[in-house]
Scaffold this motif. Structure first.
Motif, PDB file in Angstrom:
ATOM      1  N   PRO A 164       0.797  -1.232   0.000  1.00  0.00           N
ATOM      2  CA  PRO A 164       0.000   0.000   0.000  1.00  0.00           C
ATOM      3  C   PRO A 164       0.830   1.282   0.000  1.00  0.00           C
ATOM      4  CG  PRO A 164      -0.913  -1.583   1.551  1.00  0.00           C
ATOM      5  CD  PRO A 164       0.413  -2.119   1.127  1.00  0.00           C
ATOM      6  N   ASN A 165       2.131   1.170   0.306  1.00  0.00           N
ATOM      7  CA  ASN A 165       2.985   2.350   0.392  1.00  0.00           C
ATOM      8  C   ASN A 165       4.159   2.331  -0.582  1.00  0.00           C
ATOM      9  OD1 ASN A 165       1.634   3.574   2.753  1.00  0.00           O
ATOM     10  ND2 ASN A 165       2.331   1.715   3.777  1.00  0.00           N
ATOM     11  N   TYR A 166       4.149   1.389  -1.516  1.00  0.00           N
ATOM     12  CA  TYR A 166       5.296   1.233  -2.415  1.00  0.00           C
ATOM     13  C   TYR A 166       4.866   1.454  -3.870  1.00  0.00           C
ATOM     14  CZ  TYR A 166       9.896  -0.637  -3.768  1.00  0.00           C
ATOM     15  OH  TYR A 166      11.170  -0.795  -4.266  1.00  0.00           O
ATOM     16  N   GLU A 167       4.820   2.720  -4.267  1.00  0.00           N
ATOM     17  CA  GLU A 167       4.447   3.070  -5.634  1.00  0.00           C
ATOM     18  C   GLU A 167       5.674   3.039  -6.539  1.00  0.00           C
ATOM     19  OE1 GLU A 167       2.566   6.831  -8.166  1.00  0.00           O
ATOM     20  OE2 GLU A 167       2.249   6.704  -5.994  1.00  0.00           O
ATOM     21  N   VAL A 168       5.514   2.466  -7.735  1.00  0.00           N
ATOM     22  CA  VAL A 168       6.609   2.376  -8.700  1.00  0.00           C
ATOM     23  C   VAL A 168       6.117   2.819 -10.078  1.00  0.00           C
ATOM     24  CG1 VAL A 168       7.772   0.529  -7.453  1.00  0.00           C
ATOM     25  CG2 VAL A 168       6.081  -0.047  -9.210  1.00  0.00           C
ATOM     26  N   GLY A 169       7.071   3.175 -10.938  1.00  0.00           N
ATOM     27  CA  GLY A 169       6.741   3.654 -12.268  1.00  0.00           C
ATOM     28  C   GLY A 169       6.631   2.536 -13.292  1.00  0.00           C
ATOM     29  N   PRO A 170       6.206   2.866 -14.507  1.00  0.00           N
ATOM     30  CA  PRO A 170       5.972   1.845 -15.539  1.00  0.00           C
ATOM     31  C   PRO A 170       7.223   1.091 -15.949  1.00  0.00           C
ATOM     32  CG  PRO A 170       5.793   4.070 -16.450  1.00  0.00           C
ATOM     33  CD  PRO A 170       5.829   4.219 -14.970  1.00  0.00           C
ATOM     34  N   GLU A 171       8.387   1.752 -15.940  1.00  0.00           N
ATOM     35  CA  GLU A 171       9.612   1.059 -16.332  1.00  0.00           C
ATOM     36  C   GLU A 171       9.983  -0.031 -15.315  1.00  0.00           C
ATOM     37  OE1 GLU A 171      10.452   4.018 -13.396  1.00  0.00           O
ATOM     38  OE2 GLU A 171       9.379   4.223 -15.309  1.00  0.00           O
ATOM     39  N   PHE A 172       9.635   0.208 -14.068  1.00  0.00           N
ATOM     40  CA  PHE A 172       9.867  -0.786 -13.017  1.00  0.00           C
ATOM     41  C   PHE A 172       9.022  -2.028 -13.295  1.00  0.00           C
ATOM     42  CE2 PHE A 172       9.247  -2.864  -8.986  1.00  0.00           C
ATOM     43  CZ  PHE A 172      10.339  -2.559  -8.188  1.00  0.00           C
ATOM     44  N   VAL A 173       7.750  -1.821 -13.561  1.00  0.00           N
ATOM     45  CA  VAL A 173       6.849  -2.932 -13.848  1.00  0.00           C
ATOM     46  C   VAL A 173       7.325  -3.699 -15.078  1.00  0.00           C
ATOM     47  CG1 VAL A 173       4.471  -3.591 -14.380  1.00  0.00           C
ATOM     48  CG2 VAL A 173       4.918  -1.677 -12.815  1.00  0.00           C
ATOM     49  N   GLU A 174       7.723  -2.980 -16.107  1.00  0.00           N
ATOM     50  CA  GLU A 174       8.168  -3.622 -17.348  1.00  0.00           C
ATOM     51  C   GLU A 174       9.371  -4.526 -17.118  1.00  0.00           C
ATOM     52  OE1 GLU A 174       8.843  -0.319 -19.908  1.00  0.00           O
ATOM     53  OE2 GLU A 174       6.702   0.206 -20.025  1.00  0.00           O
ATOM     54  N   ARG A 175      10.292  -4.103 -16.245  1.00  0.00           N
ATOM     55  CA  ARG A 175      11.472  -4.915 -15.940  1.00  0.00           C
ATOM     56  C   ARG A 175      11.059  -6.269 -15.351  1.00  0.00           C
ATOM     57  NH1 ARG A 175      16.881  -3.160 -13.968  1.00  0.00           N
ATOM     58  NH2 ARG A 175      16.004  -1.059 -14.057  1.00  0.00           N
ATOM     59  N   PHE A 176      10.102  -6.255 -14.432  1.00  0.00           N
ATOM     60  CA  PHE A 176       9.672  -7.491 -13.791  1.00  0.00           C
ATOM     61  C   PHE A 176       8.869  -8.370 -14.742  1.00  0.00           C
ATOM     62  CE2 PHE A 176      11.201  -5.455 -10.073  1.00  0.00           C
ATOM     63  CZ  PHE A 176      11.342  -6.434  -9.094  1.00  0.00           C
ATOM     64  N   LEU A 177       8.043  -7.778 -15.564  1.00  0.00           N
ATOM     65  CA  LEU A 177       7.242  -8.562 -16.498  1.00  0.00           C
ATOM     66  C   LEU A 177       8.101  -9.168 -17.591  1.00  0.00           C
ATOM     67  CD1 LEU A 177       4.003  -6.414 -16.875  1.00  0.00           C
ATOM     68  CD2 LEU A 177       4.492  -8.293 -15.294  1.00  0.00           C
ATOM     69  N   ALA A 178       9.163  -8.469 -17.980  1.00  0.00           N
ATOM     70  CA  ALA A 178      10.065  -9.003 -18.995  1.00  0.00           C
ATOM     71  C   ALA A 178      10.794 -10.235 -18.477  1.00  0.00           C
ATOM     72  CB  ALA A 178      11.072  -7.934 -19.414  1.00  0.00           C
ATOM     73  N   ALA A 179      11.067 -10.254 -17.172  1.00  0.00           N
ATOM     74  CA  ALA A 179      11.743 -11.408 -16.574  1.00  0.00           C
ATOM     75  C   ALA A 179      10.805 -12.592 -16.426  1.00  0.00           C
ATOM     76  CB  ALA A 179      12.327 -11.024 -15.220  1.00  0.00           C
ATOM     77  N   ASP A 180       9.534 -12.321 -16.103  1.00  0.00           N
ATOM     78  CA  ASP A 180       8.549 -13.385 -15.882  1.00  0.00           C
ATOM     79  C   ASP A 180       7.164 -12.757 -15.911  1.00  0.00           C
ATOM     80  OD1 ASP A 180       6.902 -15.433 -15.007  1.00  0.00           O
ATOM     81  OD2 ASP A 180       8.179 -16.025 -13.329  1.00  0.00           O
ATOM     82  N   ALA A 181       6.360 -13.131 -16.869  1.00  0.00           N
ATOM     83  CA  ALA A 181       5.020 -12.551 -16.998  1.00  0.00           C
ATOM     84  C   ALA A 181       4.176 -12.794 -15.751  1.00  0.00           C
ATOM     85  CB  ALA A 181       4.322 -13.121 -18.229  1.00  0.00           C
ATOM     86  N   ASP A 182       4.487 -13.870 -15.016  1.00  0.00           N
ATOM     87  CA  ASP A 182       3.734 -14.185 -13.808  1.00  0.00           C
ATOM     88  C   ASP A 182       3.972 -13.168 -12.698  1.00  0.00           C
ATOM     89  OD1 ASP A 182       1.930 -15.957 -12.434  1.00  0.00           O
ATOM     90  OD2 ASP A 182       3.635 -16.644 -11.245  1.00  0.00           O
ATOM     91  N   ASN A 183       4.996 -12.337 -12.843  1.00  0.00           N
ATOM     92  CA  ASN A 183       5.249 -11.290 -11.848  1.00  0.00           C
ATOM     93  C   ASN A 183       4.159 -10.228 -11.822  1.00  0.00           C
ATOM     94  OD1 ASN A 183       7.637 -12.338 -10.813  1.00  0.00           O
ATOM     95  ND2 ASN A 183       8.930 -11.266 -12.290  1.00  0.00           N
ATOM     96  N   ALA A 184       3.262 -10.252 -12.782  1.00  0.00           N
ATOM     97  CA  ALA A 184       2.155  -9.289 -12.806  1.00  0.00           C
ATOM     98  C   ALA A 184       1.328  -9.358 -11.531  1.00  0.00           C
ATOM     99  CB  ALA A 184       1.259  -9.542 -14.016  1.00  0.00           C
ATOM    100  N   ARG A 185       1.315 -10.497 -10.880  1.00  0.00           N
ATOM    101  CA  ARG A 185       0.499 -10.648  -9.668  1.00  0.00           C
ATOM    102  C   ARG A 185       1.030  -9.864  -8.487  1.00  0.00           C
ATOM    103  NH1 ARG A 185       2.240 -15.782  -6.838  1.00  0.00           N
ATOM    104  NH2 ARG A 185       4.160 -16.428  -7.865  1.00  0.00           N
ATOM    105  N   PHE A 186       2.259  -9.334  -8.606  1.00  0.00           N
ATOM    106  CA  PHE A 186       2.826  -8.545  -7.511  1.00  0.00           C
ATOM    107  C   PHE A 186       2.576  -7.042  -7.673  1.00  0.00           C
ATOM    108  CE2 PHE A 186       5.583 -12.367  -7.826  1.00  0.00           C
ATOM    109  CZ  PHE A 186       5.210 -12.944  -6.614  1.00  0.00           C
ATOM    110  N   PHE A 187       1.736  -6.679  -8.639  1.00  0.00           N
ATOM    111  CA  PHE A 187       1.435  -5.273  -8.888  1.00  0.00           C
ATOM    112  C   PHE A 187      -0.076  -5.053  -8.935  1.00  0.00           C
ATOM    113  CE2 PHE A 187       5.532  -6.154 -10.829  1.00  0.00           C
ATOM    114  CZ  PHE A 187       6.317  -5.105 -10.386  1.00  0.00           C
TER     115      PHE A 187
END
Length: 255
Positions: A164-187
């Motif tokens: 609830p207190n850890y906001e990140v930008g789109p490039e951060f999300v893209e890095r995790f999704l590029a490594a593993d699409a299943d990481n989407a569940r952490f956002f």
């Protein structure tokens, strides 16, 4: 002081996730600031760390933390070092009794590891970068080289910034999704368009479980949300404060 039940029940294992209470520092560092790299008065940090060492039953010179660099690097600790010679790494492992090893945090995930049967312990600093690049797996591998068995290793995660207190930008999300699409569940979507809220603790837990640890415990505490008990780098940044204190999270083997 905070302790994990899963580690507290183990023979010979002493550990503590220190809070900001019980020290001599003041101002933004009040009161148990263990950060050698902070701008706090060095003599106050030294006294704070001596108090922590005493809590774990070791002398101050055998209360060790590395120079952290947000890496997956692990060092085997087998003796004392000075502030000037401490290694650049983000995890320590040892099988030496009466030697406390720890990491400093102020939002990142502090992990303590123990295989009580083998007498091998570890401590890791798992921010997003360290967790992403494999500091958890590297710590486990280093413990195995000292005789630990992965399936016996208990791992505990201390106070960490929560989703609830850890906001990140789109490039951060893209890095995790590029490594593993299943990481989407952490956002989950943030209020700000294009941004997301990141579940660092969930990600750390998943990495630990996938690595095959014997048990994983999360204390469920948020550094950002509890300024009375915890330091927080992100909270400091948002408030425009000049600096921030650092917690020490440490573990030791008794005799």
């Amino acid at each position: 002081m905070l302790q994990a039940p899963s580690l507290s029940k183990l023979a010979r294992i002493r550990h503590t996730f220190f809070t900001r209470s019980g020290g001599v520092s003041d101002g933004v560092y009040a009161s148990l600031n263990g950060g050698i790299g902070s701008n706090d008065a060095p003599e106050k940090v030294t006294e704070n760390r001596a108090r922590m060492a005493a809590t774990l039953g070791v002398t101050p010179e055998r209360f060790l933390t590395p120079y952290q660099i947000h890496s997956p690097d692990v060092v085997v600790a087998d003796g004392s070092w000075t502030q000037e010679t401490r290694p650049r790494a983000d995890a320590l492992v040892t099988r030496e009794p009466k030697l406390a090893i720890g990491v400093s945090t102020a939002d990142c995930g502090p992990l303590l590891f123990a295989d009580a049967e083998a007498g091998v312990i570890g401590a890791a600093h798992a921010g997003w970068r360290g967790a992403f690049t494999g500091v958890i797996e590297a710590t486990l591998a280093a413990m195995e080289k000292l005789g630990a068995a992965r399936g016996r290793i208990a791992v505990a995660l201390g106070p960490t910034i929560r989703q609830p207190n850890y906001e990140v930008g789109p490039e951060f999300v893209e890095r995790f999704l590029a490594a593993d699409a299943d990481n989407a569940r952490f956002f989950v979507p943030a209020a700000r368009a294009g941004h997301a809220m990141f579940d660092l603790t969930g990600y750390i837990g998943e990495r630990a479980r996938r690595a095959g640890v014997g048990s994983f415990e999360d204390l469920g505490l948020c550094t950002y949300a509890d300024p009375e008990r915890f330091f927080s780098y992100r909270r400091m940044s948002q408030r425009g404060e000049p600096d921030y204190g650092r917690h020490i999270n440490a573990i030791a083997l008794g005799d």
